[in-house]
Scaffold this motif. Structure first.
Motif, PDB file in Angstrom:
ATOM      1  N   MET A  66       4.102  -9.974 -20.338  1.00 11.42           N
ATOM      2  CA  MET A  66       5.531  -9.915 -20.054  1.00 11.42           C
ATOM      3  C   MET A  66       5.788  -9.332 -18.667  1.00 11.42           C
ATOM      4  SD  MET A  66       8.654  -8.219 -22.196  1.00 11.42           S
ATOM      5  CE  MET A  66       8.253  -6.539 -21.789  1.00 11.42           C
ATOM      6  N   PHE A  67       5.081  -8.262 -18.328  1.00 14.87           N
ATOM      7  CA  PHE A  67       5.271  -7.666 -17.010  1.00 14.87           C
ATOM      8  C   PHE A  67       4.807  -8.609 -15.908  1.00 14.87           C
ATOM      9  CE2 PHE A  67       5.120  -3.474 -19.358  1.00 14.87           C
ATOM     10  CZ  PHE A  67       6.479  -3.255 -19.247  1.00 14.87           C
ATOM     11  N   LEU A  68       3.750  -9.367 -16.168  1.00 15.89           N
ATOM     12  CA  LEU A  68       3.298 -10.357 -15.195  1.00 15.89           C
ATOM     13  C   LEU A  68       4.378 -11.409 -14.988  1.00 15.89           C
ATOM     14  CD1 LEU A  68       1.093 -11.494 -13.386  1.00 15.89           C
ATOM     15  CD2 LEU A  68       0.169 -12.671 -15.381  1.00 15.89           C
ATOM     16  N   ALA A  69       4.973 -11.865 -16.076  1.00 22.63           N
ATOM     17  CA  ALA A  69       6.058 -12.848 -15.969  1.00 22.63           C
ATOM     18  C   ALA A  69       7.227 -12.273 -15.186  1.00 22.63           C
ATOM     19  CB  ALA A  69       6.512 -13.288 -17.367  1.00 22.63           C
ATOM     20  N   MET A  70       7.508 -10.986 -15.379  1.00 21.43           N
ATOM     21  CA  MET A  70       8.614 -10.348 -14.667  1.00 21.43           C
ATOM     22  C   MET A  70       8.368 -10.311 -13.171  1.00 21.43           C
ATOM     23  SD  MET A  70       9.554  -7.189 -17.200  1.00 21.43           S
ATOM     24  CE  MET A  70      10.598  -6.362 -16.026  1.00 21.43           C
ATOM     25  N   THR A  71       7.126 -10.073 -12.767  1.00 25.15           N
ATOM     26  CA  THR A  71       6.854 -10.008 -11.336  1.00 25.15           C
ATOM     27  C   THR A  71       6.931 -11.384 -10.701  1.00 25.15           C
ATOM     28  OG1 THR A  71       4.452 -10.186 -11.657  1.00 25.15           O
ATOM     29  CG2 THR A  71       5.395  -7.977 -11.568  1.00 25.15           C
ATOM     30  N   GLU A  72       6.623 -12.424 -11.461  1.00 16.21           N
ATOM     31  CA  GLU A  72       6.692 -13.778 -10.914  1.00 16.21           C
ATOM     32  C   GLU A  72       8.128 -14.289 -10.862  1.00 16.21           C
ATOM     33  OE1 GLU A  72       4.083 -16.325 -13.083  1.00 16.21           O
ATOM     34  OE2 GLU A  72       2.324 -15.117 -12.612  1.00 16.21           O
TER      35      GLU A  72
END
Length: 100
Positions: A66-72
């Motif tokens: 989820m955090f990876l998706a947020m950064t993208e």
């Protein structure tokens, strides 16, 4: 929110819920940005469903995703949170088993 986020929010379940809409079709009609948001929200939604165990490692991995998706693309998470809010607001209209 901007137009792309609103359109993605309206379309976020269409690929999973229908046989007529594809990510390619969304891109053709609404553009690459909308496709990216819808596709990202779909991936985030599937994260919790892919695992049958409730282990801490699985939950930590879901959070990392989820955090990876947020950064993208932060709009992916905004659409996901709006979907969850809508689900909670309309929970009383769902069958009892879904409410639980």
């Amino acid at each position: 929110m901007d137009c792309e986020t609103i359109v993605a929010g309206l379309l976020h379940d269409t690929v999973e819920d229908t046989m007529l809409v594809t990510f390619e079709g969304i891109e053709d009609q609404f553009g690459t940005v909308v496709r990216r948001i819808v596709e990202g929200e779909t991936k985030v939604s599937k994260m919790g469903k892919m695992h049958t165990q409730n282990s801490c490692d699985v939950k930590a991995d879901d959070l990392r995703q989820m955090f990876l998706a947020m950064t993208e693309e932060v709009r992916v998470i905004i659409v996901k949170l709006a979907d969850r809010l809508h689900n909670m607001r309309t929970l009383s209209h769902m069958p009892s088993r879904k409410q639980v």
